[in-house]
Design a protein around this motif. Structure first.
Motif, PDB file in Angstrom:
ATOM      1  N   PRO A 214      59.470  44.771   3.791  1.00 30.98           N
ATOM      2  CA  PRO A 214      58.951  44.339   3.100  1.00 30.98           C
ATOM      3  C   PRO A 214      58.334  43.005   3.257  1.00 30.98           C
ATOM      4  CG  PRO A 214      59.731  45.926   1.861  1.00 30.98           C
ATOM      5  CD  PRO A 214      61.103  45.457   3.130  1.00 30.98           C
ATOM      6  N   GLY A 215      59.781  41.902   3.476  1.00 30.59           N
ATOM      7  CA  GLY A 215      59.267  39.910   3.271  1.00 30.59           C
ATOM      8  C   GLY A 215      58.741  40.019   4.480  1.00 30.59           C
ATOM      9  N   LEU A 216      59.090  40.685   5.714  1.00 33.72           N
ATOM     10  CA  LEU A 216      59.188  40.253   7.309  1.00 33.72           C
ATOM     11  C   LEU A 216      57.009  40.286   7.549  1.00 33.72           C
ATOM     12  CD1 LEU A 216      62.104  40.546   8.910  1.00 33.72           C
ATOM     13  CD2 LEU A 216      61.591  39.041   8.236  1.00 33.72           C
ATOM     14  N   LEU A 217      57.270  42.242   7.235  1.00 32.06           N
ATOM     15  CA  LEU A 217      55.592  42.201   7.638  1.00 32.06           C
ATOM     16  C   LEU A 217      54.503  42.050   7.203  1.00 32.06           C
ATOM     17  CD1 LEU A 217      56.367  45.882   7.221  1.00 32.06           C
ATOM     18  CD2 LEU A 217      56.392  45.640   9.185  1.00 32.06           C
ATOM     19  N   PRO A 218      53.979  41.651   8.416  1.00 32.80           N
ATOM     20  CA  PRO A 218      52.417  41.414   7.826  1.00 32.80           C
ATOM     21  C   PRO A 218      51.785  42.168   7.197  1.00 32.80           C
ATOM     22  CG  PRO A 218      52.709  41.032  10.287  1.00 32.80           C
ATOM     23  CD  PRO A 218      53.900  41.860   9.388  1.00 32.80           C
ATOM     24  N   ALA A 219      50.028  41.727   6.242  1.00 31.04           N
ATOM     25  CA  ALA A 219      49.630  43.024   4.820  1.00 31.04           C
ATOM     26  C   ALA A 219      49.568  43.967   6.330  1.00 31.04           C
ATOM     27  CB  ALA A 219      48.214  42.376   4.081  1.00 31.04           C
ATOM     28  N   GLY A 220      49.402  45.409   6.319  1.00 31.45           N
ATOM     29  CA  GLY A 220      49.666  46.294   6.451  1.00 31.45           C
ATOM     30  C   GLY A 220      50.006  47.778   5.658  1.00 31.45           C
ATOM     31  N   VAL A 221      49.527  48.927   6.715  1.00 33.50           N
ATOM     32  CA  VAL A 221      50.433  50.376   6.854  1.00 33.50           C
ATOM     33  C   VAL A 221      51.128  50.515   8.222  1.00 33.50           C
ATOM     34  CG1 VAL A 221      50.040  52.483   5.661  1.00 33.50           C
ATOM     35  CG2 VAL A 221      48.642  50.364   5.523  1.00 33.50           C
ATOM     36  N   TYR A 222      52.071  50.854   7.334  1.00 32.50           N
ATOM     37  CA  TYR A 222      53.224  50.879   8.397  1.00 32.50           C
ATOM     38  C   TYR A 222      53.605  52.191   8.699  1.00 32.50           C
ATOM     39  CZ  TYR A 222      52.712  46.515   9.317  1.00 32.50           C
ATOM     40  OH  TYR A 222      52.542  45.052   9.191  1.00 32.50           O
ATOM     41  N   ARG A 223      54.871  52.667   9.268  1.00 28.95           N
ATOM     42  CA  ARG A 223      55.479  54.227   9.322  1.00 28.95           C
ATOM     43  C   ARG A 223      56.538  54.120  10.411  1.00 28.95           C
ATOM     44  NH1 ARG A 223      54.784  56.908  14.227  1.00 28.95           N
ATOM     45  NH2 ARG A 223      52.784  56.341  15.494  1.00 28.95           N
ATOM     46  N   PHE A 224      57.286  55.183  10.329  1.00 25.60           N
ATOM     47  CA  PHE A 224      58.558  54.798  11.317  1.00 25.60           C
ATOM     48  C   PHE A 224      58.493  56.270  12.283  1.00 25.60           C
ATOM     49  CE2 PHE A 224      62.258  54.244   7.189  1.00 25.60           C
ATOM     50  CZ  PHE A 224      61.341  52.953   7.060  1.00 25.60           C
ATOM     51  N   ALA A 225      58.479  54.684  13.285  1.00 23.31           N
ATOM     52  CA  ALA A 225      58.237  55.730  14.635  1.00 23.31           C
ATOM     53  C   ALA A 225      59.203  56.131  15.334  1.00 23.31           C
ATOM     54  CB  ALA A 225      57.659  55.289  16.163  1.00 23.31           C
ATOM     55  N   ASN A 226      60.790  55.847  14.847  1.00 19.05           N
ATOM     56  CA  ASN A 226      61.554  56.785  14.636  1.00 19.05           C
ATOM     57  C   ASN A 226      63.019  57.184  14.204  1.00 19.05           C
ATOM     58  OD1 ASN A 226      62.534  54.230  14.952  1.00 19.05           O
ATOM     59  ND2 ASN A 226      63.944  54.355  16.773  1.00 19.05           N
TER      60      ASN A 226
ATOM     61  N   ARG B 209      52.437  48.212   2.926  1.00 20.58           N
ATOM     62  CA  ARG B 209      52.409  49.784   2.194  1.00 20.58           C
ATOM     63  C   ARG B 209      53.177  50.950   4.036  1.00 20.58           C
ATOM     64  NH1 ARG B 209      51.605  47.241  -1.385  1.00 20.58           N
ATOM     65  NH2 ARG B 209      49.621  48.294  -2.729  1.00 20.58           N
ATOM     66  N   LEU B 210      54.127  51.231   3.105  1.00 22.16           N
ATOM     67  CA  LEU B 210      54.762  52.850   4.093  1.00 22.16           C
ATOM     68  C   LEU B 210      54.238  54.206   3.908  1.00 22.16           C
ATOM     69  CD1 LEU B 210      57.097  52.647   6.421  1.00 22.16           C
ATOM     70  CD2 LEU B 210      58.771  53.469   4.110  1.00 22.16           C
ATOM     71  N   VAL B 211      53.706  54.812   4.889  1.00 18.17           N
ATOM     72  CA  VAL B 211      53.957  55.840   5.186  1.00 18.17           C
ATOM     73  C   VAL B 211      54.681  56.953   4.659  1.00 18.17           C
ATOM     74  CG1 VAL B 211      52.525  57.960   6.315  1.00 18.17           C
ATOM     75  CG2 VAL B 211      51.790  56.058   6.889  1.00 18.17           C
ATOM     76  N   PRO B 212      55.615  57.573   3.889  1.00 21.14           N
ATOM     77  CA  PRO B 212      56.390  57.589   3.794  1.00 21.14           C
ATOM     78  C   PRO B 212      57.063  58.798   4.825  1.00 21.14           C
ATOM     79  CG  PRO B 212      55.469  58.118   1.763  1.00 21.14           C
ATOM     80  CD  PRO B 212      54.406  58.143   2.207  1.00 21.14           C
ATOM     81  N   PRO B 213      58.149  58.845   5.374  1.00 19.44           N
ATOM     82  CA  PRO B 213      58.388  59.201   6.092  1.00 19.44           C
ATOM     83  C   PRO B 213      58.327  60.870   5.656  1.00 19.44           C
ATOM     84  CG  PRO B 213      60.409  57.802   6.407  1.00 19.44           C
ATOM     85  CD  PRO B 213      58.862  57.689   4.701  1.00 19.44           C
ATOM     86  N   ASP B 214      58.219  62.245   7.083  1.00 17.90           N
ATOM     87  CA  ASP B 214      57.607  63.523   6.326  1.00 17.90           C
ATOM     88  C   ASP B 214      59.515  64.050   5.965  1.00 17.90           C
ATOM     89  OD1 ASP B 214      55.514  64.156   7.203  1.00 17.90           O
ATOM     90  OD2 ASP B 214      56.049  64.105   9.183  1.00 17.90           O
ATOM     91  N   SER B 215      60.868  63.830   6.474  1.00 12.75           N
ATOM     92  CA  SER B 215      61.995  64.299   5.862  1.00 12.75           C
ATOM     93  C   SER B 215      61.906  64.101   4.281  1.00 12.75           C
ATOM     94  CB  SER B 215      62.549  64.046   7.293  1.00 12.75           C
ATOM     95  OG  SER B 215      63.304  62.945   7.060  1.00 12.75           O
ATOM     96  N   VAL B 216      61.592  62.927   3.520  1.00 11.99           N
ATOM     97  CA  VAL B 216      62.127  62.133   2.719  1.00 11.99           C
ATOM     98  C   VAL B 216      61.145  62.793   1.272  1.00 11.99           C
ATOM     99  CG1 VAL B 216      62.755  60.359   3.833  1.00 11.99           C
ATOM    100  CG2 VAL B 216      60.804  60.028   2.944  1.00 11.99           C
ATOM    101  N   ASP B 217      62.160  62.833   0.594  1.00 14.10           N
ATOM    102  CA  ASP B 217      61.137  63.251  -1.313  1.00 14.10           C
ATOM    103  C   ASP B 217      60.859  61.528  -1.715  1.00 14.10           C
ATOM    104  OD1 ASP B 217      60.475  63.976  -3.516  1.00 14.10           O
ATOM    105  OD2 ASP B 217      61.898  64.919  -3.904  1.00 14.10           O
ATOM    106  N   ALA B 218      60.095  61.504  -1.384  1.00 16.38           N
ATOM    107  CA  ALA B 218      59.294  60.255  -1.722  1.00 16.38           C
ATOM    108  C   ALA B 218      59.323  59.954  -3.389  1.00 16.38           C
ATOM    109  CB  ALA B 218      57.176  59.734  -1.091  1.00 16.38           C
ATOM    110  N   ALA B 219      58.973  61.503  -4.155  1.00 17.45           N
ATOM    111  CA  ALA B 219      58.198  61.332  -5.388  1.00 17.45           C
ATOM    112  C   ALA B 219      60.516  60.591  -5.655  1.00 17.45           C
ATOM    113  CB  ALA B 219      57.673  62.764  -5.681  1.00 17.45           C
TER     114      ALA B 219
END
Length: 460
Positions: A85-97, A128-138
């Motif tokens: 979060p402290g390195l990424l430029p503003a935007g929405v991201y996801r874990f690709a692997n 912002r991070l798109v929560p990985p499908d395998s995790v319980d974001a709540a």
């Protein structure tokens, strides 16, 4: 949901590729040719923490590369992704692997977005991070928000976080989750038989108090949490040097972490009857302060000789533990920032815990590892119990000699627990002295995540 998570569908989210030095060649081979050349020209190698944004031909960010430790590395940090979060430029991201542990990486991302902004503007990262499908974001959000509560309370200086303000924080939590709260203040502590809490806090102009929160179905198993709430510790008449006082606003870290744990329990709706007891005091210097070799009664009955006024945390916990023990809870847990000896033995990141319940001890160790919330068992070593003896009282709060300080503190507290079916004591630090990924310098949430995982397993 934690604000770091992007809950709306975002097909254009930028992919984050996790890399180790050993996997870098394989990851690079799957990148577009131009991205491969850019990474090579940039000297990217996949070393831990190494970050690189790869541009597309139109100047946008096509991929992000982030280096992780090898899974068997001696210094392997499951929270390495908390630096993002402290390195990424503003935007929405996801874990690709997949990083080594997707759930811990997503939690680290949320924990790494924390900023303390009460006194100086501190905008949260615009990522912002798109929560990985395998995790319980709540569930991750619940944990990250509880950690932020603990950090905020500890980071707040003592002029704005005294016993009354700590009680207000508990009241706000009670209101949020429909819990009940009772507070015993000042001279009422003497009337209602909490002499040690009153003795520690009586020199301050801010009245000591015992905060008592209850929540849940009374028919469910009773779990009681006790947190040391020393809002500032001068050391009393055994005055600390100024260097040791600099972070004594954190001496209510036990209370802060107990509240973080309580927040997670209530938010998750665990099937238990929760009670939280926080003795909230300020250990000050004045003409009416407790003195070395003073003797006070305790709620439980044994008289306590004051070997050192700077060993005040165990005094307030003693009365609170005795009170909790009177209803024989199924599980009694106390957290406190108690001894420098624990830091000498295990450092700031690895709090010791104590229990005579072997099943509980193994469960704590297992969940501490799984949650990356490190804890290390220490012994309630019976032969040292005699070190607490006093020649003129039943017990001394700080035996001379300087050996095994964390153990003797635990043995002191053990004398005030008899009826509880199981007891766990954790000697936390509550502070990160040097920033690490997902753990900024300052107040820290310690032990709460591991204990919550244990309680969820038992009472979920």
């Amino acid at each position: 949901m934690h604000p770091i998570f992007q809950t709306e569908p975002t097909p254009s989210a930028t992919p984050i590729l996790f890399v180790t030095k050993s996997s870098w060649d394989a990851v690079r081979a799957d990148l577009p040719e131009a991205a491969q050349r850019f990474a090579t020209a940039s000297g990217y190698s996949g070393k831990p923490g190494q970050f690189l944004a790869l541009p597309t031909s139109d100047g946008e960010i096509g991929h992000v590369l982030f280096g992780l430790d090898e899974p068997d590395a001696k210094g392997h940090d499951p929270f390495r992704a908390g630096a993002l979060p402290g390195l990424l430029p503003a935007g929405v991201y996801r874990f690709a692997n997949a990083p080594h542990d997707v759930r811990l990486a997503a939690l680290a991302f949320a924990l790494g977005a924390y900023k303390f902004g009460r006194y100086r503007k501190a905008e949260p990262p615009a990522v912002r991070l798109v929560p990985p499908d395998s995790v319980d974001a709540a569930a991750i959000s619940r944990t990250a928000e509880a950690a932020a509560l603990a950090r905020d309370l500890i980071n707040t200086p003592s002029n704005d976080m005294g016993p009354a303000e700590l009680a207000d924080a508990v009241d706000a939590l009670a209101t949020r989750f429909g819990a009940s709260i009772n507070v015993i203040v000042g001279d009422e502590l003497a009337t209602q038989n909490f002499p040690l809490i009153r003795a520690v806090g009586m020199a301050s102009t801010r009245a000591p108090r015992l905060i008592d929160l209850t929540w849940g179905d009374p028919s469910h198993p009773k779990v009681t949490l006790v947190g040391k709430g020393v809002c500032f510790d001068t050391g009393g008449l055994d005055l600390k040097p100024s260097s040791a006082m600099l972070i004594m606003k954190k001496d209510m870290g036990g209370a802060a972490n107990v509240l973080a744990l309580a927040s997670m329990i209530m938010d998750a709706g665990l099937k238990l009857r929760l009670r939280v007891l926080i003795p909230a005091v300020e250990n000050s210097v004045a003409g009416n302060a407790m003195r070395p070799l003073d003797i006070f009664p305790s709620r439980k009955g044994p008289t306590v000789e004051i070997g050192n006024t700077d060993a005040e945390g165990r005094l307030v916990l003693a009365d609170a533990l005795a009170y909790a023990d009177e209803e024989a809870p199924d599980l009694l847990i106390d957290l406190g920032t108690l001894t420098g000896a624990a830091r000498v033995a295990l450092g700031p990141d690895l709090p010791p815990y104590y229990t005579n319940d072997e099943t509980l001890a193994l469960d704590v160790a297992r969940h501490a590892r799984a949650e990356n919330d490190p804890l290390w068992r220490m012994p309630l070593w019976g032969p040292y119990d005699s070190w607490l003896d006093s020649k003129i009282a039943n017990i001394n709060n700080a035996p001379s000699g300087g050996f095994a300080g964390s153990i003797t503190c635990a043995l002191f507290l053990q004398r005030f627990v008899e009826a509880a079916k199981s007891w766990l004591h954790v000697d936390i630090y509550g502070w990160t002295p040097k920033a690490k990924p997902s753990r900024p310098e300052g107040g820290e949430c310690q032990a709460a995540r591991a204990i919550f995982a244990l309680l969820s397993e038992r009472y979920g």
